[in-house]
Design an enzyme around this catalytic site. Structure first.
Site, PDB file in Angstrom:
ATOM      1  N   MET A  29      -9.719   5.743  18.347  1.00 18.91           N
ATOM      2  CA  MET A  29      -8.476   5.101  18.772  1.00 18.91           C
ATOM      3  C   MET A  29      -8.746   3.979  19.779  1.00 18.91           C
ATOM      4  O   MET A  29      -8.100   2.945  19.770  1.00 18.91           O
ATOM      5  CB  MET A  29      -7.518   6.130  19.370  1.00 18.91           C
ATOM      6  CG  MET A  29      -6.123   5.570  19.504  1.00 18.91           C
ATOM      7  SD  MET A  29      -4.947   6.760  20.098  1.00 18.91           S
ATOM      8  CE  MET A  29      -4.695   7.754  18.664  1.00 18.91           C
ATOM      9  N   GLN A  83       6.963  -6.176   8.109  1.00 16.80           N
ATOM     10  CA  GLN A  83       6.169  -6.790   7.037  1.00 16.80           C
ATOM     11  C   GLN A  83       6.823  -6.662   5.666  1.00 16.80           C
ATOM     12  O   GLN A  83       6.642  -7.524   4.816  1.00 16.80           O
ATOM     13  CB  GLN A  83       4.770  -6.161   6.962  1.00 16.80           C
ATOM     14  CG  GLN A  83       3.888  -6.496   8.126  1.00 16.80           C
ATOM     15  CD  GLN A  83       3.962  -5.394   9.170  1.00 16.80           C
ATOM     16  OE1 GLN A  83       4.995  -4.769   9.358  1.00 16.80           O
ATOM     17  NE2 GLN A  83       2.868  -5.171   9.854  1.00 16.80           N
ATOM     18  N   CYS A  94       0.829  -1.207   0.000  1.00 12.06           N
ATOM     19  CA  CYS A  94       0.000   0.000   0.000  1.00 12.06           C
ATOM     20  C   CYS A  94       0.866   1.260   0.000  1.00 12.06           C
ATOM     21  O   CYS A  94       0.373   2.342  -0.279  1.00 12.06           O
ATOM     22  CB  CYS A  94      -0.953  -0.001   1.187  1.00 12.06           C
ATOM     23  SG  CYS A  94      -0.139  -0.009   2.772  1.00 12.06           S
ATOM     24  N   GLN A 150       6.709  -9.128   2.227  1.00 13.88           N
ATOM     25  CA  GLN A 150       6.072  -8.703   0.980  1.00 13.88           C
ATOM     26  C   GLN A 150       7.058  -8.745  -0.184  1.00 13.88           C
ATOM     27  O   GLN A 150       6.715  -9.121  -1.298  1.00 13.88           O
ATOM     28  CB  GLN A 150       5.506  -7.291   1.167  1.00 13.88           C
ATOM     29  CG  GLN A 150       4.322  -7.290   2.119  1.00 13.88           C
ATOM     30  CD  GLN A 150       3.990  -5.904   2.642  1.00 13.88           C
ATOM     31  OE1 GLN A 150       4.859  -5.052   2.759  1.00 13.88           O
ATOM     32  NE2 GLN A 150       2.737  -5.690   2.979  1.00 13.88           N
ATOM     33  N   GLY A 162     -16.757   3.611  25.912  1.00 14.44           N
ATOM     34  CA  GLY A 162     -16.831   4.689  24.933  1.00 14.44           C
ATOM     35  C   GLY A 162     -16.479   4.145  23.560  1.00 14.44           C
ATOM     36  O   GLY A 162     -15.961   3.025  23.435  1.00 14.44           O
ATOM     37  N   ARG A 199       4.074   1.353  -1.619  1.00 14.39           N
ATOM     38  CA  ARG A 199       5.010   1.440  -2.737  1.00 14.39           C
ATOM     39  C   ARG A 199       4.680   0.416  -3.821  1.00 14.39           C
ATOM     40  O   ARG A 199       4.141  -0.661  -3.516  1.00 14.39           O
ATOM     41  CB  ARG A 199       6.452   1.223  -2.271  1.00 14.39           C
ATOM     42  CG  ARG A 199       6.801  -0.211  -1.906  1.00 14.39           C
ATOM     43  CD  ARG A 199       8.241  -0.382  -1.466  1.00 14.39           C
ATOM     44  NE  ARG A 199       8.465   0.340  -0.222  1.00 14.39           N
ATOM     45  CZ  ARG A 199       9.320   1.355  -0.109  1.00 14.39           C
ATOM     46  NH1 ARG A 199      10.032   1.723  -1.134  1.00 14.39           N
ATOM     47  NH2 ARG A 199       9.473   1.974   1.046  1.00 14.39           N
TER      48      ARG A 199
END
Lengths: 461, 286
Positions: free
Chosen positions: A193, A116, A49, A120, A189, A51
């Site tokens: 985040m 990661q 996502c 990849q 709540g 490059r």
């Protein structure tokens, strides 16, 4: 020569990056097109996502009509997404190698040190191997990229700590409870985040409860997170049972006041409680953090911890860059040494051939009465003479080529080739049989494949 | 030491050193599985060699294991190392090896410098052997509980002060350390209790003893009481955390003090019971 052309988060905003993504079918199609230009001999792709990069080696004996390697790669991308043109970068030769090693070592990632990207990169390479579009050049280069990445991982702290607030929170939970499987976590709540932290906790095996004032608003979130829903009026029970509480409400007053928490804490009988207060204004009275066994972190505490990890990684990145340079230097040294090896071999062959011709002539003439043992002795003597004669130049050539500044040695090799009319056996880069590109693997379906949705592509982060 | 014992000693020293170094590495950064396998292997080798050394000392050289501080110190270290070997893969507490290994090594080496005291108390050899063995098992397990508690306090302090960056990557989780300390206390306490009871019986059988022996007995009771309180506090009442860890450390400190008092026994006192017994023997033979 190898080259890379691509774009990344450094050069292109997401609105442009999402215009050009690659899945296996599109990679096959693109590889076939590029090989068809006559410029590209070997190729593999990296698509995440953040490059898309095309790593390629020039085709052996590419004709004068073939476009330069980088131009071919650049045109292939622009043909599909013209807007990307100004955002492309390109490297060739050593610079391309350095870039590949940096990418593999996660020095070029958006989050430096993330793990990661290496996976990849491997996937992209493995797809190329399966497709048959990797040959001796990229086949030599890629293991060096892996080597660089492994050294960086093992010799530096480039991957140390967590660098985002949600991951820091989950890391701290693991510091307190170890394996989070089976532990109870509560999300009070529905802040964004907070949901991210809740999701990460659930992914780690925690049993999640979403606590909210409005069932209408909170229950769908609970269902999406695979969590149980409880009303805010059950908060006391939730606190008694929970190990981790993430609070991110918009309340103007603390919903975890000291008085209530002191009583609940007593009932918990010293069980550790990790309170993550992501709300501003704060949901938890700061004095609650003084209770024994209660670990209270607010948004600033978590941000500081994340920043500290980022600082460590930034320092480690400098060490990592040195490792990349070492691996690159070592590889290029060996590559240069390998380039003069064919010349040395050709020179020796030429010398032996000359002496053999003269020997044969003598054996048919003046030396025809020699016994077989004597003939063998003369042959050995000539062989030893050739070795002795060529030992010094061979050694100097090898040492010069491997010195890190091989230009002079390569010039000597060229001179020897010309002076002795050698027909040098080229280095593997030039002569190894190019692997047949398996065109049959590219089906007609692949050729007409529609652009894959971005969600199907590998993710860097 | 004959050749076999020297070899066993060297293997144990090397094994403990290698294991300690690798476990220390596992404390600083998350260790590779291969590194942990080597560490466990080295520790296992050390424990086996150490056991061989103890057996050699007891059955071949015939050092009196009951009266020998050499045996006691060495065996306490061995119990500790063996206990860690058992607990480490179960509780994922590799980092404790960074402290457990060096302590076991120190006790092994220290034992070589201790002489066997001439005094042998005039009580049943069988019960005395059980008494010593129980105490040693207890000491070894309490040492492990103490190590876990010390680590616990460090982790707790770092997290409370919001300095998680100070924690090495391989540091075990807080709750694992708490649980481990508690488990070792549970395992060790029956041995300590047995040792305290039999010690009390011997004390009265020897017809009272000197002030040093009395001091040791009192220290033993205090340790027993301390650790018992921690167990009740932690186990029965369910309270965990810092207070339990401090209580465990205090109890372990008393136990260590007790062990140290035995170490210096020969140098500072002549046991009253022993003298009485000798005099009785002398008067009977006369």
């Amino acid at each position: 020569m190898i080259a890379v052309v691509g774009f990344s988060h450094h050069t292109a905003p997401i609105a442009l990056r999402e215009q050009f993504t690659l899945d296996e079918a599109r990679e096959n199609k693109l590889a076939r097109t590029l090989v068809g230009t006559g410029a590209v001999g070997e190729i593999f792709f990296v698509s995440t996502c953040n490059r898309v990069e095309l790593y390629a080696a020039a085709q052996r004996g590419a004709g004068h009509n073939a476009p330069p390697l980088t131009a071919a790669l650049r045109e292939a991308i622009i043909a599909e997404s013209p807007a990307l043109g100004p955002h492309l970068y390109e490297y060739s030769g050593s610079a391309a190698l350095r870039h590949l090693f940096r990418v593999a070592s996660s020095l070029d990632s958006m989050v430096v040190g993330e793990a990661q990207i290496l996976g990849q990169l491997k996937q992209g390479y493995e797809r190329a191997v399966a497709r048959g579009s990797v040959g001796p050049i990229l086949g030599q280069v890629f293991p060096q990229a892996l080597r660089s990445a492994k050294r960086v991982r093992s010799e530096t702290e480039i991957g140390a700590g967590q660098v985002s607030v949600p991951t820091v929170a989950v890391d701290l939970a693991a510091r307190i409870f170890g394996n989070l499987k089976g532990h109870r976590a509560a999300l009070v709540g529905t802040g964004e985040m907070g949901q991210m932290v809740g999701k990460l906790l659930r992914d780690q095996g925690a049993r999640l409860t979403v606590v909210g004032r409005s069932e209408e608003r909170s229950r769908p979130i609970a269902e999406r997170l695979g969590a149980e829903y409880r009303s805010i009026f059950d908060l006391g029970d939730v606190v008694r049972a929970a190990d981790v509480i993430v609070s991110s409400t918009s309340s103007e007053v603390p919903i975890f006041p000291l008085s209530a928490m002191t009583g609940l804490h007593r009932e918990r009988r010293g069980r550790s409680l990790f309170l993550i207060d992501l709300a501003v204004p704060r949901d938890v009275d700061p004095r609650v953090g003084d209770l024994e066994g209660v670990f209270l972190y607010n948004i600033d505490d978590l941000s500081s911890a994340a920043q500290a990890s980022r600082d460590v990684r930034a320092l480690e990145a400098e060490r990592a860059q040195k490792i990349v340079e070492e691996v690159l230097f070592d590889f290029e040294k060996r590559k240069s040494a390998a380039q003069v090896a064919p010349t040395i071999k050709a020179l020796r062959d030429r010398a032996r051939e000359a002496f053999s011709i003269e020997l044969e002539r003598s054996l048919r003439g003046k030396l025809r009465d020699l016994q077989p043992e004597q003939r063998a002795a003369v042959e050995r003597m000539i062989d030893a003479g050739v070795n002795r004669l060529l030992h010094a130049p061979s050694t100097r050539l090898r040492e010069g080529a491997g010195s890190g500044e091989p230009e002079e040695a390569l010039e000597w090799a060229r001179a020897l080739t010309e002076l002795f009319e050698l027909e040098p056996v080229s280095s593997p880069e030039h002569t190894s049989a190019f692997p047949p590109f398996e065109e049959e693997r590219v089906s007609s379906d692949d050729l007409s494949a529609e652009r894959a949705p971005a969600s199907l592509t590998a993710k860097e982060t | 030491m004959d050749a076999a014992a020297t070899i066993a000693f060297l293997i144990a020293v090397i094994g403990y050193t290698v294991a300690s170094t690798l476990f220390f590495g596992a404390l600083l950064r998350r260790a590779a599985a291969s590194s942990l396998r080597v560490a466990r292997g080295a520790l296992l080798g050390a424990v086996v060699a150490h056991a061989g050394l103890i057996v050699w000392s007891t059955f071949i050289v015939r050092h009196d294991p009951v009266g020998s501080m050499q045996f006691a110190v060495s065996a306490a270290g061995w119990v500790m190392a063996a206990g860690f070997l058992w607990a480490e893969p179960r509780y994922q507490v590799h980092a404790l090896g960074a402290l457990t290994g060096p302590i076991a090594l120190a006790l092994l080496v220290l034992a070589q410098f201790l002489s066997t005291p001439a005094w042998a108390p005039p009580i049943s050899r069988f019960w005395l052997a059980l008494h010593v063995t129980a105490n040693l098992l207890g000491v070894g397990l309490f040492l492990l509980a103490g190590v876990a508690s010390a680590f616990y306090l460090y982790v707790e302090r770092s997290l409370k002060r919001k300095n998680p960056g100070l924690l090495p990557a391989g540091m075990p989780a807080l709750d694992s350390l708490d649980l481990l300390a508690f488990r070792f206390l549970i395992f060790g306490y029956p041995f300590l209790t047995f040792g305290i009871v039999t010690g009390g019986l011997f004390f009265s059988e020897l017809g009272g003893a000197g002030s040093a022996s009395l001091g040791r007995a009192v220290l033993g009771y205090i340790s027993w009481l301390f650790l018992g309180t921690v167990l009740v506090w932690r186990g029965a009442l369910g309270h965990r955390g810092k207070k339990s860890a401090f209580g465990t450390l205090a109890g372990v400190f008393c136990v260590l003090l007790l062990l140290a008092s035995y170490l210096v026994r020969g140098a500072v006192e002549e046991p009253a019971g022993h003298v009485t017994f000798e005099r009785e023997l002398g008067s009977q033979s006369a």
